[in-house]
Write a protein that holds these residues in place. Structure first.
Motif, mmCIF file in Angstrom:
data_model
loop_
_atom_site.group_PDB
_atom_site.id
_atom_site.type_symbol
_atom_site.label_atom_id
_atom_site.label_comp_id
_atom_site.label_asym_id
_atom_site.label_seq_id
_atom_site.Cartn_x
_atom_site.Cartn_y
_atom_site.Cartn_z
ATOM 1 N N TYR A 227 0.795 -1.227 0.000
ATOM 2 C CA TYR A 227 0.000 0.000 0.000
ATOM 3 C C TYR A 227 0.831 1.283 0.000
ATOM 4 O O TYR A 227 0.443 2.254 -0.653
ATOM 5 C CB TYR A 227 -0.983 -0.004 1.167
ATOM 6 C CG TYR A 227 -1.860 -1.229 1.169
ATOM 7 C CD1 TYR A 227 -2.611 -1.579 0.046
ATOM 8 C CD2 TYR A 227 -1.911 -2.063 2.274
ATOM 9 C CE1 TYR A 227 -3.402 -2.713 0.036
ATOM 10 C CE2 TYR A 227 -2.706 -3.199 2.272
ATOM 11 C CZ TYR A 227 -3.444 -3.517 1.154
ATOM 12 O OH TYR A 227 -4.231 -4.640 1.140
ATOM 13 N N VAL A 228 1.932 1.309 0.710
ATOM 14 C CA VAL A 228 2.731 2.542 0.761
ATOM 15 C C VAL A 228 3.360 2.846 -0.600
ATOM 16 O O VAL A 228 3.210 3.964 -1.113
ATOM 17 C CB VAL A 228 3.771 2.481 1.901
ATOM 18 C CG1 VAL A 228 4.716 3.673 1.843
ATOM 19 C CG2 VAL A 228 3.059 2.430 3.255
ATOM 20 N N PRO A 229 4.037 1.884 -1.248
ATOM 21 C CA PRO A 229 4.540 2.195 -2.592
ATOM 22 C C PRO A 229 3.416 2.416 -3.606
ATOM 23 O O PRO A 229 3.565 3.202 -4.550
ATOM 24 C CB PRO A 229 5.418 1.002 -2.970
ATOM 25 C CG PRO A 229 5.187 -0.039 -1.950
ATOM 26 C CD PRO A 229 4.520 0.589 -0.772
ATOM 27 N N ALA A 230 2.289 1.750 -3.405
ATOM 28 C CA ALA A 230 1.136 1.968 -4.289
ATOM 29 C C ALA A 230 0.649 3.403 -4.166
ATOM 30 O O ALA A 230 0.342 4.058 -5.176
ATOM 31 C CB ALA A 230 0.016 0.992 -3.952
ATOM 32 N N LEU A 231 0.592 3.892 -2.941
ATOM 33 C CA LEU A 231 0.177 5.280 -2.705
ATOM 34 C C LEU A 231 1.154 6.252 -3.356
ATOM 35 O O LEU A 231 0.732 7.233 -3.979
ATOM 36 C CB LEU A 231 0.065 5.548 -1.200
ATOM 37 C CG LEU A 231 -0.247 6.987 -0.791
ATOM 38 C CD1 LEU A 231 -1.542 7.479 -1.425
ATOM 39 C CD2 LEU A 231 -0.302 7.081 0.730
ATOM 40 N N ALA A 232 2.438 5.976 -3.253
ATOM 41 C CA ALA A 232 3.441 6.850 -3.875
ATOM 42 C C ALA A 232 3.255 6.886 -5.391
ATOM 43 O O ALA A 232 3.319 7.955 -6.011
ATOM 44 C CB ALA A 232 4.855 6.380 -3.511
ATOM 45 N N ALA A 233 2.995 5.726 -5.994
ATOM 46 C CA ALA A 233 2.803 5.662 -7.447
ATOM 47 C C ALA A 233 1.527 6.395 -7.855
ATOM 48 O O ALA A 233 1.520 7.163 -8.826
ATOM 49 C CB ALA A 233 2.758 4.207 -7.912
ATOM 50 N N ALA A 234 0.445 6.182 -7.113
ATOM 51 C CA ALA A 234 -0.821 6.854 -7.432
ATOM 52 C C ALA A 234 -0.699 8.364 -7.255
ATOM 53 O O ALA A 234 -1.244 9.137 -8.051
ATOM 54 C CB ALA A 234 -1.940 6.302 -6.559
ATOM 55 N N THR A 235 0.017 8.784 -6.233
ATOM 56 C CA THR A 235 0.231 10.215 -6.002
ATOM 57 C C THR A 235 1.011 10.824 -7.162
ATOM 58 O O THR A 235 0.683 11.916 -7.638
ATOM 59 C CB THR A 235 0.956 10.448 -4.666
ATOM 60 O OG1 THR A 235 0.131 9.926 -3.611
ATOM 61 C CG2 THR A 235 1.228 11.919 -4.426
ATOM 62 N N ARG A 236 2.010 10.107 -7.632
ATOM 63 C CA ARG A 236 2.785 10.589 -8.795
ATOM 64 C C ARG A 236 1.865 10.682 -10.018
ATOM 65 O O ARG A 236 1.947 11.635 -10.791
ATOM 66 C CB ARG A 236 3.959 9.654 -9.060
ATOM 67 C CG ARG A 236 4.824 10.052 -10.221
ATOM 68 C CD ARG A 236 5.688 11.256 -9.897
ATOM 69 N NE ARG A 236 6.593 11.490 -11.007
ATOM 70 C CZ ARG A 236 6.785 12.676 -11.560
ATOM 71 N NH1 ARG A 236 6.185 13.744 -11.072
ATOM 72 N NH2 ARG A 236 7.591 12.803 -12.572
ATOM 73 N N ALA A 237 0.987 9.708 -10.183
ATOM 74 C CA ALA A 237 0.068 9.708 -11.329
ATOM 75 C C ALA A 237 -0.836 10.936 -11.299
ATOM 76 O O ALA A 237 -1.015 11.601 -12.320
ATOM 77 C CB ALA A 237 -0.765 8.427 -11.353
ATOM 78 N N VAL A 238 -1.414 11.243 -10.139
ATOM 79 C CA VAL A 238 -2.323 12.398 -10.081
ATOM 80 C C VAL A 238 -1.562 13.712 -10.165
ATOM 81 O O VAL A 238 -2.114 14.716 -10.610
ATOM 82 C CB VAL A 238 -3.263 12.377 -8.853
ATOM 83 C CG1 VAL A 238 -4.155 11.151 -8.874
ATOM 84 C CG2 VAL A 238 -2.517 12.492 -7.558
ATOM 85 N N THR A 239 -0.295 13.702 -9.770
ATOM 86 C CA THR A 239 0.531 14.897 -9.932
ATOM 87 C C THR A 239 0.769 15.173 -11.415
ATOM 88 O O THR A 239 0.739 16.324 -11.847
ATOM 89 C CB THR A 239 1.884 14.720 -9.199
ATOM 90 O OG1 THR A 239 1.618 14.509 -7.816
ATOM 91 C CG2 THR A 239 2.774 15.935 -9.366
#
Length: 152
Positions: free
Chosen positions: A90-102
């Motif tokens: 979940y933590v790396p998934a959140l980082a990837a999703a955050t990068r996507a929305v950025t």
């Protein structure tokens, strides 16, 4: 087959994915990648098919290849986030999703993935904000599609 055929192969593969004919889609993605291994979109789209097939580790590898070619490929970040989520990371998934929305703040799916990751990491209030943004974007897309359909 020339490299100029790659966009056609990707479009046909995408069509197969929509029909849940994943084996056929993967064959076309593989062909496109062999013809043009430097095409980040081919790697990213193949990752999407592998996610549908629940081949999450392979999808992450394809996303990583797409991101090595284009570190700003928003869809590859979003897909990587989803695959990591399905693997319970979940933590790396959140980082990837955050990068996507950025990179693409108008991607409803990326906002949703961010929301589910935030929820899994105990950040419920932030998750609600991400879910609301995802829903808002989905509604806007639906309105746009309806206008296009009625306008034809």
């Amino acid at each position: 087959m020339p490299v100029s055929e790659v966009p056609r192969l990707l479009k046909r593969a995408e069509h197969y994915v929509r029909q849940t004919k994943y084996r056929e889609a993967l064959a076309l993605y593989d062909q496109a990648i062999r013809l043009e291994p430097g095409n980040a979109e081919g790697w990213s789209q193949r990752a999407a098919a592998k996610i549908e097939m629940e081949r999450f580790a392979e999808a992450i590898a394809d996303c990583n290849q797409a991101l090595a070619l284009n570190p700003n490929h928003a869809d590859a970040w979003s897909r990587k986030g989803l695959a990591l989520y399905h693997l319970g990371q979940y933590v790396p998934a959140l980082a990837a999703a955050t990068r996507a929305v950025t990179l693409n703040g108008n991607d409803a799916s990326a906002w949703y993935i961010k929301g589910i990751c935030l929820e899994e990491t105990g950040k419920s209030e932030e998750a609600e904000i991400a879910y609301a943004k995802s829903l808002e974007l989905e509604i806007l897309l639906d309105i746009r599609e309806e206008k296009n359909r009625v306008g034809k």
